[in-house]
Design an enzyme around this catalytic site. Structure first.
Site, short mmCIF file in Angstrom:
data_model
loop_
_atom_site.label_atom_id
_atom_site.label_comp_id
_atom_site.label_asym_id
_atom_site.label_seq_id
_atom_site.Cartn_x
_atom_site.Cartn_y
_atom_site.Cartn_z
N CYS A 179 0.84 -1.18 0.00
CA CYS A 179 0.00 0.00 0.00
C CYS A 179 0.88 1.24 0.00
CB CYS A 179 -0.90 0.01 1.23
SG CYS A 179 -1.78 -1.56 1.47
N SER B 182 -4.82 -4.79 -2.33
CA SER B 182 -5.30 -5.91 -1.52
C SER B 182 -4.47 -7.16 -1.76
CB SER B 182 -6.78 -6.19 -1.82
OG SER B 182 -7.57 -5.05 -1.59
N ILE B 183 -3.90 -7.70 -0.67
CA ILE B 183 -3.08 -8.90 -0.74
C ILE B 183 -3.58 -9.95 0.26
CG2 ILE B 183 -0.75 -9.85 -0.43
CD1 ILE B 183 -0.88 -8.05 -2.84
N ASP C 103 -2.41 -8.63 8.48
CA ASP C 103 -1.17 -8.48 9.24
C ASP C 103 -1.06 -7.11 9.90
OD1 ASP C 103 -0.93 -7.27 6.77
OD2 ASP C 103 1.06 -8.05 6.33
N GLY D 44 15.32 -11.16 -6.73
CA GLY D 44 16.54 -11.69 -6.11
C GLY D 44 17.39 -10.69 -5.37
#
Length: 621
Positions: A2, A49-50, A97, A353
């Protein structure tokens, strides 16, 4: 993933201002928005949104609505923290979270940051104590800026949001230009905008009664533990697999960036995502996508690639610099922008990575400057000498005429402080003065900038000194900044499982001899990767998004575009205009090869024109 914005003052009209600020970072969170305002604070939030897709909107309040949080990032150990907090009596309204941080702050105070595993930038407002508390993650994966102006303390994910605040004074920080000329990125704690600063990585802050306090909660602590090479390889393989698994949180599609190098290849091989993405340019020497496709075929993964043209690169370059907030002349900014644009069409999250080179000593500049193995073997033997003897030999080599392998021997034996400033050195400190006008020649020196880090680790091995410097300069101010800004420009969340606090707990203990030796850089890491990749991939030399700026600057069309901006009236405030045009012309006519210097000047001028002349977001036809 976000974006956050906010400010503290006792003035009116907070809602309208915070909405204006939020509008500038809509790309960071296109799914929804939220705000909280009272007589002292305004908090704004844009959401991608995750996790908890239906119930994770922010701001989020605690049980009695006395505390409120806005948060940018991902916490990978939130489920175990949530269970602990529920057991301690806390009531959760969501499964996101974000709420773990809020209740964790209620339970543990500022020490909650020491329990978080992830990437984060957050702010918590306590309505009872009128105190603001915030923090930035251990490595600076997520950006976090602040400014105190005209009775207002403002903070957020991107500087451009500050420009919408009526108390913000937009002024160029003159001292930022000269260090940028050397480092290729904004190298000071104060940004290119006067009086705008970064919350440093691994720090938290409190703001109360007009007083800002910033405290460090974490730093790397390098040691030289006793472990065999086989133990080091086993531990790295275990840590990479665990970290990739831990980073797989969320309820959306996960893909992976894939180059021809070992780092992204290792991540993709362990992750095994549905989609991988690669980028390249037309010329074979600048096109990693062919090798990435070959690897994805071997691993049985789908790969999508794109070839970026010079026309696209120059058309979009102003927009790229706009999204970065500050000038960054790292050529890899160009392919990264297009890579994210391509990936977001089929993935909301991508793994990358970043971090392996800093944690496991992967850069050739750490002391791998020759292809001659006998010279490398000799250097490893000389490294066993006492420090005083090594330094004495290095001084002698520096004074002697060049010979085959002299640079490798010197950088293997000399104090890191004498030669290493990080992964880029475009202009030497004094060389920049030849091109800058008098008003822009005054700044802290390159040596002063790097010595702030070196003095903290003076007793470490030379390689680990260099790693420490890169952890606090190159990585948060260049590598991670462009990764965040250019992925979020397309509303794509980028995750970096190789750059993780648990990975760091291992990496900082591995003996230097297992990291860099006569065989290769990040040697133990490569051997761990070799268990998941074809042999030739683990030993590949790092290319780092090769970009054909040499060819572009010797192509009439693009040369003229650069010359046009070099010739504009505003340029004379910063540069000796005749000298930079001569530099460009001589490069075009193949009298020199100064592509990096030219690109660095061109980048700054492009950025300055956006923010201080045009004053608006660039558009692309």
């Amino acid at each position: 993933m976000c974006g956050i914005v906010g400010f503290v003052n006792a003035k009116d009209n907070k809602s309208a201002i915070i909405e204006d600020m939020m509008s500038t970072i809509v790309h960071r969170g296109p799914n929804s928005s939220g705000e909280f305002c009272d007589d002292q604070v305004a908090l704004g939030f844009r959401r991608l949104s995750i996790v908890d897709l239906s119930g994770g909107s922010q701001p989020i309040f605690n049980e009695d609505d006395s505390k409120v949080i806005i948060f940018n990032g991902e916490i990978y150990n939130y489920k175990e923290l949530r269970e602990d907090l529920i057991a301690k009596g806390h009531t959760f309204k969501t499964t996101a979270d974000t709420e773990v941080i809020l209740h964790g702050y209620e339970e543990y105070g500022v020490d909650i940051v020491k329990q978080l595993r992830g990437m984060f930038a957050f702010a918590i407002w306590d309505r009872n104590t009128q105190e603001l508390f915030g923090a930035r993650d251990h490595f600076g994966i997520k950006p976090y800026y602040y400014a105190e102006m005209n009775g207002t303390f403002m903070f957020g994910s991107e500087i451009k949001s500050f420009l919408k605040h009526p108390d913000f004074n937009k002024e160029l920080n003159k001292e930022a230009l000269k260090p940028y000329m050397t480092f290729q990125y904004s190298a000071l704690e104060e940004t290119f905008f006067k009086d705008v600063y970064r919350i440093p990585e691994g720090h938290y802050y409190t703001y109360k009664n007009g007083q800002l306090t910033i405290e460090k909660y974490w730093d790397a602590e390098f040691t030289e533990d006793k472990m065999s090479f086989e133990e080091a390889v086993d531990l790295i393989e275990e840590a990479v697999s665990e970290s990739v698994e831990a980073h797989k949180t969320g309820e959306v599609n996960i893909g992976a960036f894939l180059s021809s190098g070992v780092d992204s290849s290792y991540v993709a091989a362990v992750l095994r995502p549905e989609n991988t993405y690669s980028i390249g340019f037309g010329d074979e020497s600048y096109n990693e996508s062919h090798e990435a496709k070959r690897l994805s075929d071997k691993l049985g993964l789908n790969n999508t690639s794109k070839v970026v043209t010079g026309e696209e690169a120059f058309d979009y370059f102003p927009l790229i610099q706009y999204h970065l907030d500050e000038p960054d002349s790292n050529p890899s900014c160009v392919p990264l922008y297009f890579l994210a644009e391509m990936a977001v069409k089929t993935s909301t999250i991508c793994f990358s990575g970043e971090g392996a080179d800093e944690l496991f000593a992967g850069y050739q500049n750490y002391g791998f400057n020759t292809r001659s193995k006998p010279v490398r073997v000799l250097a490893e033997q000389l490294k066993k000498l006492p420090k005083s003897a090594r330094y004495s030999i290095a001084r002698s080599i520096k004074k002697a005429p060049d010979f085959k392998g002299s640079m490798h021997l010197y950088t293997s034996l000399a104090p890191a402080e004498d030669f290493f400033i990080g992964q880029a050195e475009v202009f030497k400190n004094n060389d920049a003065d030849e091109f800058l006008t008098a008003d822009y020649q005054n700044s802290v020196s390159t040596k002063e900038i790097v010595d702030r880090q070196y003095k903290k680790v003076k007793d470490l091995s030379e390689v680990k000194k260099m790693q420490y410097l890169d952890l606090h300069q190159w990585m948060p101010k260049d590598i991670l900044l462009k990764a965040d800004k250019l992925s979020m420009a397309h509303s794509l969340e980028l995750r970096v499982p190789l750059l993780d606090v648990r990975m760091m707990e291992l990496a900082q203990r591995i003996p230097t001899k297992h990291l860099l030796n006569a065989e290769n850089t990040k040697y133990a890491f490569r051997k761990a990767a070799n268990r998941h990749l074809p042999d030739e991939w683990a030993d590949r030399e790092k290319l780092g998004f090769p970009v054909p700026i040499k060819d572009w600057l010797r192509t009439e069309k693009f040369y003229q575009q650069v010359r046009e901006i070099f010739s504009q009236d505003f340029v004379s405030e910063f540069f000796d205009q005749a000298k930079i045009i001569e530099l460009l012309d001589d490069n075009y006519n193949e009298k020199n090869d100064e592509r990096r210097k030219i690109w660095t000047i061109f980048t700054f001028l492009t950025w300055y024109k956006i923010y201080f002349i045009d004053g608006e977001k660039p558009t692309v036809a």
